[in-house]
Design a protein around this motif. Structure first.
Motif, PDB file in Angstrom:
ATOM      1  N   ALA A 108     144.050  31.868  24.933  1.00 30.54           N
ATOM      2  CA  ALA A 108     144.074  30.417  24.719  1.00 30.54           C
ATOM      3  C   ALA A 108     142.676  29.791  24.757  1.00 30.54           C
ATOM      4  CB  ALA A 108     144.976  29.754  25.762  1.00 30.54           C
ATOM      5  N   SER A 109     141.867  30.183  25.763  1.00 27.10           N
ATOM      6  CA  SER A 109     140.555  29.528  25.902  1.00 27.10           C
ATOM      7  C   SER A 109     139.504  30.201  25.029  1.00 27.10           C
ATOM      8  CB  SER A 109     140.136  29.539  27.370  1.00 27.10           C
ATOM      9  OG  SER A 109     140.234  30.845  27.873  1.00 27.10           O
ATOM     10  N   PHE A 110     139.892  31.157  24.205  1.00 28.35           N
ATOM     11  CA  PHE A 110     138.919  31.869  23.378  1.00 28.35           C
ATOM     12  C   PHE A 110     139.133  31.629  21.891  1.00 28.35           C
ATOM     13  CE2 PHE A 110     138.912  34.017  27.397  1.00 28.35           C
ATOM     14  CZ  PHE A 110     137.609  34.408  27.589  1.00 28.35           C
ATOM     15  N   VAL A 111     140.016  30.670  21.570  1.00 26.73           N
ATOM     16  CA  VAL A 111     140.309  30.459  20.159  1.00 26.73           C
ATOM     17  C   VAL A 111     139.039  30.065  19.420  1.00 26.73           C
ATOM     18  CG1 VAL A 111     141.582  29.050  18.500  1.00 26.73           C
ATOM     19  CG2 VAL A 111     142.712  29.835  20.596  1.00 26.73           C
ATOM     20  N   GLY A 112     138.761  30.785  18.371  1.00 21.01           N
ATOM     21  CA  GLY A 112     137.598  30.458  17.546  1.00 21.01           C
ATOM     22  C   GLY A 112     136.286  30.965  18.102  1.00 21.01           C
ATOM     23  N   ALA A 113     136.270  31.488  19.348  1.00 18.41           N
ATOM     24  CA  ALA A 113     135.019  31.987  19.918  1.00 18.41           C
ATOM     25  C   ALA A 113     134.535  33.190  19.111  1.00 18.41           C
ATOM     26  CB  ALA A 113     135.224  32.374  21.379  1.00 18.41           C
ATOM     27  N   GLN A 114     133.302  33.113  18.666  1.00 21.95           N
ATOM     28  CA  GLN A 114     132.765  34.171  17.803  1.00 21.95           C
ATOM     29  C   GLN A 114     131.981  35.175  18.627  1.00 21.95           C
ATOM     30  OE1 GLN A 114     132.400  34.574  14.340  1.00 21.95           O
ATOM     31  NE2 GLN A 114     133.269  32.706  13.493  1.00 21.95           N
ATOM     32  N   ARG A 115     131.917  36.375  18.158  1.00 26.91           N
ATOM     33  CA  ARG A 115     130.952  37.314  18.711  1.00 26.91           C
ATOM     34  C   ARG A 115     130.575  38.259  17.578  1.00 26.91           C
ATOM     35  NH1 ARG A 115     132.137  42.462  20.189  1.00 26.91           N
ATOM     36  NH2 ARG A 115     130.572  42.515  21.815  1.00 26.91           N
ATOM     37  N   ALA A 116     129.418  38.884  17.729  1.00 32.19           N
ATOM     38  CA  ALA A 116     128.988  39.796  16.688  1.00 32.19           C
ATOM     39  C   ALA A 116     129.959  40.973  16.607  1.00 32.19           C
ATOM     40  CB  ALA A 116     127.579  40.302  17.002  1.00 32.19           C
TER      41      ALA A 116
END
Lengths: 305, 509
Positions: A108-116
């Motif tokens: 839920a709190s990581f929606v859209g969080a990008q990482r390489a």
């Protein structure tokens, strides 16, 4: 890089998660268990994979978390179907619904969080082969893992004693039990392996393919993997063919849509499903033998004591 | 002379399943080099006892001695390590796997397949039991499957070989071959524990016998010194009378006729019916013999209408062509059918008996009024079947699966007979049923024929057919022989036909 090479690369990335999940489920079904929860295990792998990767900053930790999440889901399924001899279809469906919901909470709190994404590994010499080299031998580790899984599972099932015993459990649990094999223990390990593969496939989605989290991002891939197992007649090499056919047509129809073919896009989107099923069914019809699944598939086994 | 301890001893073995004591303080002693018979009716506890000797079940009390020393067998693997091998009644083979793979699964070493196949070929040559390691099991005949089981036991070099009802699926000639193998095994000093209820063969090949009834040992004897009748008395506990039957030549008119019926197999491993013809007369019992899997199931399905014939004229019921009509249409014309499988085919396991009566009786019976079920009448019908066939059941109308095999068989046969059919087709009428129930069912079939009905009995039990049939025809590879009058027929002559002699040469291969 030519356009063709680029297309082939995307085909591989589209096919790899399907292949990994399908190979896992193939082993489960060969042991006589039908786990319809692939989608649920896969999305839990995707969610836990990216959460762990962001939290620790390590892609490897993400992959490990995804595999463990898939196995944990599989263990729930095993407890229900082996421990309590519950109906496998119902338990599998429940696992999928449960996984889709729980993964939403986890991510839920990581929606859209990008990482390489996870880097590619170039295999020296082989990657310098013209055309094939960059496509096949300059890939991320998942792709190599999927090749290894196909070859390894195929070898395991046909050439090793443990594979023979696993198949025996899928053919007739009662007979295997009568010979003194621990059917439930063998099925348990098969289910865990299936969960690990589904989790790994999920990690591929959230760590490599997109690489970010959205809920429901598996988008039915677990179901496709299940279908591939059946239409591949439970043969690992044919499952690879099915996965690549599906992945290939998915990418091609995207390019065709982009090129402005005057075909309704909904119809184009349906093509991978149609063509994959038609081709694999045709192969199944043309080639005799191996067409039937494990005789004991989906039948719970309760040893009397 | 200090006697060496017997090979295996079971002492005061107790095994309970819920309230039922399947084994109640059972003692059994088998000496090396003897063929020891374990006799008893269905449900007497024979299989339970040998499963404990093979480590598949654990006794609740009592102990097992192996060569004088107490042992605890936690699993088949430990039993095999001691030198105990077992051939199961319902084969423990894997259909989709090859012979070599099946053998490898039963061996405890880690030998690679080619090596297993080589040793398999060696053993099968040594005992005269030819086998092709590369064939898949589903392609094998029943006799060949049994060979696989025996050979894979012998490859473990066992001291004790347990055979659970080994001849119940063999032709008399195949059984002879098995006896020769057993003689060879005994000559090597190995012991055989031989479970059977075929008394004549026990008298021939066994030198000791332990007889179980209701989980208890009721007698030990030397079967060679007994008669089949005295052994039967010990097994059943009372004298079992045979049914009385004077075979006659067919006199009544033809009620059911099949003419040149050919049908392709219904499934991948099925059998095709090839040019089957028969005429069933009123007042007679016509027996159909044959080794299982030679088209009997397919013939039953074609007669009942579960599968339709290509032409309506291929099946005639009282002269009317019914080949293209389903089972209910045939029931309305006075036919009744009892299939082989009691639970799942003849009866729906979770339906009460009354609803099971409705399932086969709704077409021709009087159980319906304007589309509504007449429950009272159905229950009355169940009561009547219960009375006439002496059903033993807990409540008035229990679920079918709650009945024992014998009682359910009496119900499925009785349900059809009480409708007074003109034609009754029944498959394996007394398969797996105790002696008392079997006798009652056979008598009911004879009584029905005596009243003028035509009865077709498909059975693998030659003794049964010789007892109740007026004429017997044999099925082989989907063909049906001409019926022969039962007078003058013997086990041997029928056995030859069941093995294919007298059928067209291309089938005999």
């Amino acid at each position: 890089m030519t356009l063709l090479e680029a297309i082939l690369l995307t085909v591989i990335t589209a096919s790899t998660p399907l292949l990994i999940a399908a190979i896992g489920e193939l082993v489960v079904e060969k042991s006589g268990v039908l786990n319809l929860g692939v989608e649920g295990m896969m999305i839990m792998g995707a969610a836990c994979g990216i959460v762990a990767a962001i939290a620790t900053g390590s892609g490897a930790a993400g992959v490990a978390a995804a595999v463990l999440a898939g196995m944990a889901m599989a263990a729930i399924f095993a407890a229900l179907t082996l421990g309590l001899a519950a109906n496998q279809v119902a338990a599998g469906l429940a696992l999928t619904i449960f996984g889709l919901g729980l993964s939403g909470v986890v991510g839920a709190s990581f929606v859209g969080a990008q990482r390489a994404g996870i880097g590619k590994i170039e295999i020296p010499l082989l990657s310098e082969i013209p055309f094939l080299g960059p496509v096949l031998f300059n890939q991320d580790p998942f792709v190599y893992a999927s090749f290894a899984l196909v070859a390894g599972v195929s070898w395991f099932l046909t050439r090793t004693r443990a594979g023979l015993v696993l198949r025996a459990c899928g053919e007739s649990a009662a007979s295997a039990h009568a010979l003194g094999y621990k059917v439930l223990r063998i099925r348990f390990f098969a289910i865990l392996f299936g969960g690990a593969c589904a989790g790994l496939a999920g990690a591929y989605l959230s760590l490599v393919l997109t690489p970010f989290w959205t809920s429901g991002m598996t988008a039915g891939r677990g179901w496709i993997a299940l279908a591939i197992v059946v239409f591949a007649s439970w043969l690992p090499w044919r499952a690879a063919l099915g996965a690549y056919l599906f992945g290939g047509i998915t990418i091609l129809q995207l390019h065709a849509q982009g090129a402005g073919f005057r075909v309704p896009p909904q119809l184009m989107s349906a093509l991978p499903y149609l063509i994959t099923i038609v081709v694999l069914v045709l192969i199944m019809r043309l080639r005799r033998g191996g067409a039937a699944g494990p005789a004991g598939l989906g039948i719970p086994f309760v040893p009397d004591r | 002379m200090p006697a060496s301890p017997p090979l295996v001893q079971a002492q005061q073995i107790v095994k309970r399943f819920g309230a039922l004591a399947a084994n109640d303080h059972v003692d059994l002693t088998v000496a090396a080099g003897e063929i020891h018979a374990l006799l008893g009716e269905n449900g007497a506890g024979k299989s339970t006892l040998v499963k404990m000797l093979y480590g598949l079940l654990q006794p609740d009390a009592g102990r097992i001695l192996w060569q004088g020393a107490p042992v605890v067998l936690h699993g088949p693997r430990e039993a095999r390590r001691l030198g105990i091998g077992m051939v199961f009644q319902h084969f423990s083979l894997f259909e989709a796997m090859t012979v070599a793979e099946n053998v490898a699964l039963a061996l405890d070493g880690d030998a690679p397949l080619p090596q297993v196949a080589e040793r398999l070929a060696e053993t099968s040559r040594a005992y005269g039991l030819p086998l092709d390691p590369r064939r898949e099991v589903w392609q094998l005949s029943v006799g060949e499957r049994q060979r696989v089981e025996i050979v894979r036991c012998l490859m473990q070099d066992p001291r004790l070989l347990i055979l659970d009802e080994p001849t119940s699926v063999l032709t008399p000639q195949e059984a002879e071959g098995l006896f020769a193998t057993l003689a060879k095994i005994r000559a090597e000093g190995r012991a055989v524990l031989y479970i059977s209820h075929k008394l004549e063969e026990v008298r021939r090949i066994c030198e000791a016998a332990t007889i179980l009834r209701h989980g208890k040992v009721v007698a030990r004897c030397d079967p060679r010194a007994e008669s089949a009748a005295s052994l039967a008395r010990m097994m059943v506990g009372s004298t079992v009378l045979g049914v009385k039957h004077e075979p006659t030549a067919p006199r009544g008119k033809v009620r059911l006729a099949v003419a040149g019926l050919s049908l392709p197999p219904a499934e991948a491993h099925g059998v095709a019916l090839r040019d089957v013809s028969l005429a069933l007369h009123g007042g007679e019992v016509l027996g159909i013999a044959g080794v299982a899997g030679n088209g009997q199931d397919e013939l039953f399905a074609a007669l009942s209408g579960e599968r339709l014939a290509p032409r309506a004229e291929a099946v005639l019921l009282d002269g009317r062509p019914v080949g293209r009509q389903g089972i209910n249409a045939r029931r309305r014309l006075g036919a009744a059918f009892v299939p082989e499988e009691r639970l799942g085919h003849a009866a729906a396991p979770r339906f009460p008996l009354s609803e099971n009566a409705l399932l086969s009786g709704h077409a021709a019976g009087e159980f319906l009024a304007g589309g509504l079920v007449r429950r009272g009448r159905l229950l009355g019908y169940v009561d009547e079947v219960t009375r006439v066939f002496d059903l033993r059941k807990g409540s008035r109308d229990p679920e079918a699966r709650a009945l024992s095999g014998g009682n359910l068989q009496k119900f499925t046969v009785g349900r059809e007979i009480l409708r007074n059919p003109d034609v009754l087709v029944v498959a394996q009428p007394t398969w797996g049923v105790d002696a008392g129930a079997a006798r009652r069912i056979r008598q009911a079939l004879l009584d029905l024929a005596a009243e003028g009905a035509a009865v077709l009995a498909i059975s693998q039990d030659l003794d049964e057919l010789l007892e109740i049939a007026d004429r017997i025809a044999v099925m082989f590879h989907g063909r049906l022989s001409a019926p022969l009058p039962v007078q003058g027929l013997t086990q041997e002559s029928l056995g030859l036909l069941m093995g294919g002699s007298g059928f067209p040469a291309e089938d005999a291969a």
